[in-house]
Scaffold this motif. Structure first.
Motif, PDB file in Angstrom:
ATOM      1  N   UNK A   1       1.129  -1.320  -0.023  1.00  0.00           N
ATOM      2  CA  UNK A   1       0.199   0.017   0.225  1.00  0.00           C
ATOM      3  C   UNK A   1       0.785   1.406  -0.048  1.00  0.00           C
ATOM      4  N   UNK A   2       0.210   2.408  -0.613  1.00  0.00           N
ATOM      5  CA  UNK A   2       0.915   3.734  -0.390  1.00  0.00           C
ATOM      6  C   UNK A   2       0.782   4.190   0.958  1.00  0.00           C
ATOM      7  N   UNK A   3       1.815   4.903   1.732  1.00  0.00           N
ATOM      8  CA  UNK A   3       1.894   5.362   2.762  1.00  0.00           C
ATOM      9  C   UNK A   3       2.222   6.715   2.393  1.00  0.00           C
ATOM     10  N   UNK A   4       1.936   7.757   3.453  1.00  0.00           N
ATOM     11  CA  UNK A   4       2.477   9.034   3.677  1.00  0.00           C
ATOM     12  C   UNK A   4       3.787   9.405   4.420  1.00  0.00           C
ATOM     13  N   UNK A   5       4.728   9.837   3.953  1.00  0.00           N
ATOM     14  CA  UNK A   5       6.157  10.061   4.600  1.00  0.00           C
ATOM     15  C   UNK A   5       6.158  11.665   4.732  1.00  0.00           C
ATOM     16  N   UNK A   6       6.894  11.808   5.976  1.00  0.00           N
ATOM     17  CA  UNK A   6       6.679  13.178   6.207  1.00  0.00           C
ATOM     18  C   UNK A   6       8.340  13.440   6.926  1.00  0.00           C
ATOM     19  N   UNK A   7       9.019  14.611   6.617  1.00  0.00           N
ATOM     20  CA  UNK A   7      10.240  15.034   7.062  1.00  0.00           C
ATOM     21  C   UNK A   7      10.166  15.833   8.145  1.00  0.00           C
ATOM     22  N   UNK A   8      10.887  15.747   9.296  1.00  0.00           N
ATOM     23  CA  UNK A   8      10.766  16.843  10.305  1.00  0.00           C
ATOM     24  C   UNK A   8      12.176  16.767  11.010  1.00  0.00           C
ATOM     25  N   UNK A   9      12.190  17.993  11.747  1.00  0.00           N
ATOM     26  CA  UNK A   9      13.467  18.272  12.450  1.00  0.00           C
ATOM     27  C   UNK A   9      13.202  17.816  13.812  1.00  0.00           C
ATOM     28  N   UNK A  10      14.033  16.842  14.498  1.00  0.00           N
ATOM     29  CA  UNK A  10      14.007  16.464  15.748  1.00  0.00           C
ATOM     30  C   UNK A  10      14.984  17.033  16.423  1.00  0.00           C
ATOM     31  N   UNK A  11      14.616  18.283  17.130  1.00  0.00           N
ATOM     32  CA  UNK A  11      15.605  19.171  17.710  1.00  0.00           C
ATOM     33  C   UNK A  11      15.566  19.072  19.187  1.00  0.00           C
ATOM     34  N   UNK A  12      16.660  18.266  19.605  1.00  0.00           N
ATOM     35  CA  UNK A  12      16.582  18.159  21.237  1.00  0.00           C
ATOM     36  C   UNK A  12      17.945  18.440  21.776  1.00  0.00           C
ATOM     37  N   UNK A  13      17.707  19.276  22.694  1.00  0.00           N
ATOM     38  CA  UNK A  13      18.855  19.669  23.431  1.00  0.00           C
ATOM     39  C   UNK A  13      18.812  19.521  24.996  1.00  0.00           C
TER      40      UNK A  13
ATOM     41  N   UNK B   1      20.101  16.284  33.231  1.00  0.00           N
ATOM     42  CA  UNK B   1      19.676  17.575  32.725  1.00  0.00           C
ATOM     43  C   UNK B   1      18.261  17.581  32.326  1.00  0.00           C
ATOM     44  N   UNK B   2      17.645  18.696  32.041  1.00  0.00           N
ATOM     45  CA  UNK B   2      16.439  18.986  31.443  1.00  0.00           C
ATOM     46  C   UNK B   2      16.276  18.922  29.952  1.00  0.00           C
ATOM     47  N   UNK B   3      15.613  18.140  29.471  1.00  0.00           N
ATOM     48  CA  UNK B   3      15.271  18.127  27.739  1.00  0.00           C
ATOM     49  C   UNK B   3      14.696  19.259  27.444  1.00  0.00           C
ATOM     50  N   UNK B   4      15.014  19.532  26.446  1.00  0.00           N
ATOM     51  CA  UNK B   4      14.140  20.493  25.498  1.00  0.00           C
ATOM     52  C   UNK B   4      13.898  19.912  24.226  1.00  0.00           C
ATOM     53  N   UNK B   5      12.838  19.779  23.528  1.00  0.00           N
ATOM     54  CA  UNK B   5      12.656  19.064  22.496  1.00  0.00           C
ATOM     55  C   UNK B   5      11.506  19.776  21.686  1.00  0.00           C
ATOM     56  N   UNK B   6      11.944  19.867  20.376  1.00  0.00           N
ATOM     57  CA  UNK B   6      11.016  20.451  19.458  1.00  0.00           C
ATOM     58  C   UNK B   6      11.064  19.549  18.259  1.00  0.00           C
ATOM     59  N   UNK B   7       9.927  18.916  17.698  1.00  0.00           N
ATOM     60  CA  UNK B   7       9.859  18.181  16.605  1.00  0.00           C
ATOM     61  C   UNK B   7       8.912  18.985  15.699  1.00  0.00           C
ATOM     62  N   UNK B   8       9.400  19.539  14.497  1.00  0.00           N
ATOM     63  CA  UNK B   8       8.805  20.494  13.824  1.00  0.00           C
ATOM     64  C   UNK B   8       8.888  19.915  12.291  1.00  0.00           C
TER      65      UNK B   8
ATOM     66  N   UNK C   1      15.404   8.707  12.861  1.00  0.00           N
ATOM     67  CA  UNK C   1      15.742   9.733  13.400  1.00  0.00           C
ATOM     68  C   UNK C   1      17.661   9.474  13.002  1.00  0.00           C
ATOM     69  N   UNK C   2      17.675  10.405  11.930  1.00  0.00           N
ATOM     70  CA  UNK C   2      19.129  10.401  11.672  1.00  0.00           C
ATOM     71  C   UNK C   2      19.994  11.046  12.625  1.00  0.00           C
ATOM     72  N   UNK C   3      20.817  10.499  13.300  1.00  0.00           N
ATOM     73  CA  UNK C   3      21.478  11.029  14.235  1.00  0.00           C
ATOM     74  C   UNK C   3      22.941  11.998  13.936  1.00  0.00           C
ATOM     75  N   UNK C   4      23.137  12.055  12.857  1.00  0.00           N
ATOM     76  CA  UNK C   4      24.013  12.790  12.116  1.00  0.00           C
ATOM     77  C   UNK C   4      23.689  14.294  11.843  1.00  0.00           C
ATOM     78  N   UNK C   5      22.207  14.494  11.607  1.00  0.00           N
ATOM     79  CA  UNK C   5      21.469  15.670  11.497  1.00  0.00           C
ATOM     80  C   UNK C   5      20.248  15.958  12.060  1.00  0.00           C
ATOM     81  N   UNK C   6      20.043  15.001  13.031  1.00  0.00           N
ATOM     82  CA  UNK C   6      18.611  14.847  13.706  1.00  0.00           C
ATOM     83  C   UNK C   6      17.348  15.257  12.930  1.00  0.00           C
TER      84      UNK C   6
END
Length: 321
Positions: free
Chosen positions: A3-15, A156-163, A107-112
């Motif tokens: 079946x055809x599925x929908x693929x999305x690209x996001x930025x997993x920005x975690x510090x 430490x406190x995680x700060x995550x934004x997946x956009x 999640x690509x760990x080279x560029x998140x």
């Protein structure tokens, strides 16, 4: 069945916030990120009545790069309010059927950068992933810190934004439809190795450091230069959360967010195929997508700094099998 599925690209920005500095994702990958995703912590969306959890999470290698792969699952119930009986009569019912739709993620760990593939209608979205992962990381750190008394060993406190990463064509398409922009708000947060080419973004982030703040925003009220707003949105590349309140020619109003400027691509997956086979299909699809592969010099520098540690974690995983 394929079946055809929908693929999305996001930025997993975690510090991680420690001693007034923002440490990159990989600095706490082994001690926070990986165990948090594997612990089975459940995020409950009480308003929607759904629960989210992560399954089959592991460190892997795809296209020669270390990645974090797995599933995000939504526990929900489908309401059935009516159905035909054996006589062909439409009858009212009040049934609830349990359903657990899921999405694949890499999640690509080279560029998140992250790829998320929805397995079906109702599968978790990038927004669902953002809220669930933020809860999982924060909960894991909180529970660990409450279990120890030595402040020096606290995590430490995680700060995550997946956009979602915006699509330039989609930005132009959406903004061409509108008559007026009532306001445009750009929300900033610490970056994990990304280097913005937009001077405005860089200046605002420098101000965050100067005033010792983790997040901030800037707002443009009733901007007349829609072309400039379009250019600004194109420069965000998933490193800023935009919110636009707009009015269309017919007088209707709407709030546009990052998801409205993103676009999915199609990928063929076999529902009967094993987990790792479909992960290979997804990684083969995204390898040619610039949004997934874009890597700054700082991204690569951080990745090389922690490469040997990732190798050790991966070798231990292979030995345990």
């Amino acid at each position: 069945m394929i079946e055809k599925k929908n693929l999305y690209i996001a930025n997993f920005n975690c510090t991680f916030s420690k001693n007034k500095k923002n440490e990159p994702l990989l600095s706490y990958f082994e001690t926070i990120v990986l165990p948090a995703f594997k612990q089975g912590i459940i995020y409950k969306n009480t308003r929607a009545g759904n629960e989210f959890l992560f399954e089959d999470v592991e460190l892997s290698i795809k296209n020669g790069v270390f990645v974090l792969v797995g599933l995000i699952v939504k526990r929900t119930h489908l309401e059935i309010k009516s159905r035909y009986n054996d006589k062909g009569e439409l009858m009212a019912t009040n049934d609830k059927v349990p359903s657990d739709p899921f999405s694949y993620f890499i999640i690509n760990l080279q560029n998140h950068r992250m790829a998320l593939v929805k397995n079906q209608k109702g599968s978790p979205t990038v927004s669902d992933f953002d809220k669930s992962a933020s809860h999982v990381l924060s909960r894991y750190v909180s529970e660990y810190n409450n279990s120890i008394s030595n402040n020096e060993n606290k995590l430490p406190k995680p700060i995550l934004n997946v956009v979602t990463v915006p699509n330039t064509g989609k930005i132009e398409e959406e903004l061409e439809k509108i008559e007026k922009i009532e306001s445009a708000v750009l929300r900033f947060y610490p970056l994990n190795g990304d280097i913005s080419t937009n001077e405005l973004f860089n200046e605002l982030r420098e101000m965050l450091d100067e005033v010792d703040s983790k997040t901030g925003s800037t707002q443009f009220n009733n901007p007349q230069n829609h072309r400039k707003i379009t250019e600004i949105l194109k420069d965000t590349k998933g490193t800023v959360r935009p919110t636009l309140k707009v009015i269309y020619g017919n007088g209707s109003k709407r709030t546009l967010r990052e998801n409205d400027f993103s676009e999915s691509t199609k990928i063929d997956l076999d529902d009967a195929a094993p987990f790792h086979d479909n992960m290979n299909e997804i990684s083969g699809k995204v390898i040619n997508q610039s949004q997934y592969n874009e890597t700054s010099e700082e991204n690569n520098s951080i990745y090389q700094r922690y490469f040997s540690k990732l190798e050790q974690i991966f070798k231990r995983k292979l030995e345990e099998k």
